[in-house]
Design a protein around this motif. Structure first.
Motif, mmCIF file in Angstrom:
data_model
loop_
_atom_site.group_PDB
_atom_site.id
_atom_site.type_symbol
_atom_site.label_atom_id
_atom_site.label_comp_id
_atom_site.label_asym_id
_atom_site.label_seq_id
_atom_site.Cartn_x
_atom_site.Cartn_y
_atom_site.Cartn_z
ATOM 1 N N ALA A 10 -19.313 4.474 1.877
ATOM 2 C CA ALA A 10 -19.123 5.282 2.697
ATOM 3 C C ALA A 10 -17.501 5.845 2.330
ATOM 4 C CB ALA A 10 -19.177 5.186 3.986
ATOM 5 N N GLY A 24 -2.355 5.544 9.044
ATOM 6 C CA GLY A 24 -3.728 6.018 9.966
ATOM 7 C C GLY A 24 -3.145 6.116 11.494
ATOM 8 N N VAL A 26 -22.345 6.183 10.325
ATOM 9 C CA VAL A 26 -22.208 6.236 8.884
ATOM 10 C C VAL A 26 -22.246 4.964 7.992
ATOM 11 C CG1 VAL A 26 -20.907 7.158 6.874
ATOM 12 C CG2 VAL A 26 -21.163 8.802 8.980
ATOM 13 N N GLN A 27 -21.464 4.119 8.463
ATOM 14 C CA GLN A 27 -21.378 2.769 7.762
ATOM 15 C C GLN A 27 -22.796 2.085 7.637
ATOM 16 O OE1 GLN A 27 -18.042 0.825 9.335
ATOM 17 N NE2 GLN A 27 -16.421 1.735 7.818
ATOM 18 N N GLU A 60 -5.377 4.816 2.619
ATOM 19 C CA GLU A 60 -6.329 4.780 1.423
ATOM 20 C C GLU A 60 -6.608 6.263 0.951
ATOM 21 O OE1 GLU A 60 -7.916 2.353 -0.312
ATOM 22 O OE2 GLU A 60 -6.724 0.849 1.197
ATOM 23 N N THR A 117 -13.903 12.352 10.296
ATOM 24 C CA THR A 117 -14.209 11.693 11.360
ATOM 25 C C THR A 117 -13.649 12.367 12.874
ATOM 26 O OG1 THR A 117 -14.256 9.749 10.082
ATOM 27 C CG2 THR A 117 -14.058 9.478 12.604
ATOM 28 N N ASP A 154 0.727 -1.241 0.038
ATOM 29 C CA ASP A 154 -0.036 -0.141 0.030
ATOM 30 C C ASP A 154 0.992 1.340 -0.134
ATOM 31 O OD1 ASP A 154 0.649 0.688 2.801
ATOM 32 O OD2 ASP A 154 -1.391 0.862 3.263
HETATM 33 N N1 LIG Z 1 -16.932 9.070 9.180
HETATM 34 C C1 LIG Z 1 -16.894 7.877 8.318
HETATM 35 N N2 LIG Z 1 -17.500 7.245 7.684
HETATM 36 C C2 LIG Z 1 -17.383 6.191 6.846
HETATM 37 N N3 LIG Z 1 -16.122 5.903 6.382
HETATM 38 C C3 LIG Z 1 -15.448 6.913 6.849
HETATM 39 C C4 LIG Z 1 -15.336 7.852 7.656
HETATM 40 N N4 LIG Z 1 -14.093 8.661 7.801
HETATM 41 C C5 LIG Z 1 -12.978 7.962 6.927
HETATM 42 N N5 LIG Z 1 -13.836 6.785 6.508
HETATM 43 C C6 LIG Z 1 -13.288 6.143 5.494
HETATM 44 O O1 LIG Z 1 -12.383 5.229 6.218
HETATM 45 C C7 LIG Z 1 -11.291 4.541 5.574
HETATM 46 C C8 LIG Z 1 -10.080 5.148 6.306
HETATM 47 O O2 LIG Z 1 -9.140 4.549 5.435
HETATM 48 P P1 LIG Z 1 -7.518 5.203 5.523
HETATM 49 O O3 LIG Z 1 -6.762 3.937 4.869
HETATM 50 O O4 LIG Z 1 -7.538 6.171 4.778
HETATM 51 O O5 LIG Z 1 -7.103 5.336 7.141
HETATM 52 P P2 LIG Z 1 -6.310 4.185 8.166
HETATM 53 O O6 LIG Z 1 -7.165 2.807 7.707
HETATM 54 O O7 LIG Z 1 -6.612 4.818 9.274
HETATM 55 O O8 LIG Z 1 -5.100 4.136 7.578
HETATM 56 P P3 LIG Z 1 -4.056 2.972 7.301
HETATM 57 O O9 LIG Z 1 -4.378 2.163 6.227
HETATM 58 O O10 LIG Z 1 -2.701 3.860 6.857
HETATM 59 O O11 LIG Z 1 -3.634 2.270 8.524
HETATM 60 C C9 LIG Z 1 -11.570 5.511 4.118
HETATM 61 O O12 LIG Z 1 -11.815 4.742 3.126
HETATM 62 C C10 LIG Z 1 -12.240 6.743 4.395
HETATM 63 O O13 LIG Z 1 -12.708 7.005 3.462
#
Ligand SMILES: Nc1ncnc2c1ncn2[C@@H]1O[C@H](COP(=O)(O)OP(=O)(O)OP(=O)(O)O)[C@@H](O)[C@H]1O
Ligand SMILES: O=C(O)[C@@H](O)C(=O)CO
Length: 430
Positions: A339, A410, A330-331, A368, A321, A16
């Motif tokens: 979402a 994250g 939201v999910q 992501e 968030t 990733d």
């Molecule tokens: N309030 C929300 N409701 C639903 N989905 C959300 C919300 N906030 C963020 N997301 C989604 O959650 C996902 C977060 O994934 P992202 O990989 O960006 O972060 P992470 O999992 O914390 O990081 P990493 O993969 O580096 O550990 C993204 O698809 C984002 O669009």
């Protein structure tokens, strides 16, 4: 040391985007000039690479094993054509994979393509609290399976025994390189690897509790064609190339300072990011939330965010968030995939709108989310600069007009990460 333009020594394949940046950061820290490519580099940029290490960032962590194998083999082929001497397959320090794989399948396919019969698997990253003991992965003081990762929406990790997890993804025999063999030094590691090989083991999970263990593992494995793991396992690799007289005498972390406005885009809902958002809000700094439900209702959220940024002379935070409960709500309403997609798409559009408006420095939270932003900005290559916090370097895009970026996994970074990153991207000394 040499000063001639480099032929890449180490070729890396990451599953990733932010994981790729994490690995690149470790190599730069060790003195290897490192370039990260978003996917396999296009022919017209390939000749401009002047790096000791190339990290190809794929988006293969959660795709079916056959697709991950195909993408990874293509990346391997490209790296070998450039003359890379050793290959590193980077996955998450929490061993993120689905029940169907694909860490084992990709590792086996790479081994086979390299004509090799043995590799290590070691996700340890002690600086960020990930250690491996007797084959079990710990996150800080908890087993992986009790660390919160058992609830991950895409890659729930319900078993901390990595020998068992990897064996379920692998045809060949998986073994264990125990901590007593590791801590006893390079010769002891080599002897144990010889024994494992003689026993028909093709992949061994390696214990590692501290950086010293990882340096020893790196040194002992200088001649293995393939290594697999988290960025920690790369700690010892620059030293191998330096001892062999192959590294150039230059500042590997040098990147130009990029002028222009800045923004923070946080699409991650991980604990560390939530703390960083709270810290920003508590300081009363300007911030706007991108509401997934408003996006789903077709409201002009992207336009509002662009107007919000334009109205503020200070750097703004655009975030998705506040709390983990919000995500669940939201999910429930939209489904996790929709979402996530809506938020990622919005963050990408906001990033490209802000670039049009003169923003040149981007601090992005979430793997992501970083993928969506980097793609929306059409970034091909990242030159990797100095570390901001463990696992997160400053980067500058190339070719084209340079943009400065910090792409944060994250769960990485201290509570003041956003501010620290903004300062570093602006060239302010720490
Ligand atoms: N309030 C929300 N409701 C639903 N989905 C959300 C919300 N906030 C963020 N997301 C989604 O959650 C996902 C977060 O994934 P992202 O990989 O960006 O972060 P992470 O999992 O914390 O990081 P990493 O993969 O580096 O550990 C993204 O698809 C984002 O669009
Ligand atoms: O290894 C890690 O933890 C990170 O580089 C990562 O891959 C997070 O997605």
């Amino acid at each position: 040391m040499l000063n001639a333009p480099a032929r890449p020594l180490l070729g890396c394949i990451a599953d990733d985007f932010t994981g790729a940046t994490d690995l690149a950061n470790m190599l730069v820290r060790g003195g290897m000039r490192t370039v990260q490519s978003i996917g396999i580099p296009a022919a017209d940029v390939a000749d401009q690479l002047n790096a000791d290490a190339i990290v190809i960032a794929l988006k293969s962590r959660t795709v079916p094993a056959a697709d991950a194998v195909e993408d990874s083999l293509q990346a391997l082929h490209w790296l070998r054509e450039r003359g890379c001497e050793q290959i590193f397959f980077k996955y998450c320090s929490t061993f993120d994979s689905t029940a169907a794989g694909n860490i084992g399948q990709v590792s086996e396919a790479l081994l086979q393509a390299l004509g090799s019969d043995f590799t290590l698997a070691c996700p340890a990253f002690p600086e960020n609290g990930r250690t491996v003991f007797r084959g079990h992965l710990f996150v800080q003081d908890q087993l992986l399976s009790e660390s919160g990762m058992q609830h991950h929406p895409l890659t729930p990790m319900t078993d901390a025994n990595l020998v068992r997890v990897l064996q379920a993804q692998t045809q060949g025999k998986v073994g264990l390189l125990r901590h007593d063999s590791v801590s006893a030094g390079v010769e002891s590691i080599r002897a144990r690897i010889a024994q494992l090989r003689a026993d028909g083991v093709s992949m061994a999970v390696a214990d590692a509790l501290c950086d010293t263990d990882l340096y020893l593992l790196g040194e002992a494995c200088a001649d293995l064609p393939l290594l697999t793991g988290g960025s920690g396992l790369a700690l010892g690799l620059p030293g191998n190339f330096r001892r062999a007289g192959k590294l150039r005498d230059l500042d590997a972390a040098h990147v130009p300072v990029v002028q222009g406005a800045a923004v923070v885009l946080a699409g991650s809902a991980s604990q560390a990011t939530l703390g960083q958002i709270a810290n920003w809000l508590q300081a009363g700094r300007p911030a706007m939330r991108v509401d997934p439900l408003a996006l789903a209702a077709g409201k002009p959220v992207v336009e509002d965010a662009l107007a919000f940024a334009a109205d503020h002379a200070q750097t703004v935070l655009i975030y998705a968030t506040n709390t983990a409960d919000e995500v669940k709500a939201v999910q429930r309403e939209l489904g996790a995939e929709r979402a996530g997609h809506l938020v990622e798409q919005a963050m990408g559009r906001i990033a490209s709108g802000l670039r049009e408006a003169g923003v040149r420095r981007f601090v992005v939270a979430g793997g992501e989310t970083s993928g969506a932003v980097v793609q929306a900005l059409n970034i091909q290559l990242l030159q990797i600069g100095a570390q901001i916090d463990p696992g997160v370097p400053a980067c500058v895009s190339t070719p084209g007009e340079p943009l400065a970026l910090a792409l944060k996994s994250g769960n990485f970074g201290g509570v003041d990460f956003f501010d620290k990153a903004l300062k570093q991207l602006a060239g302010v000394p720490a």
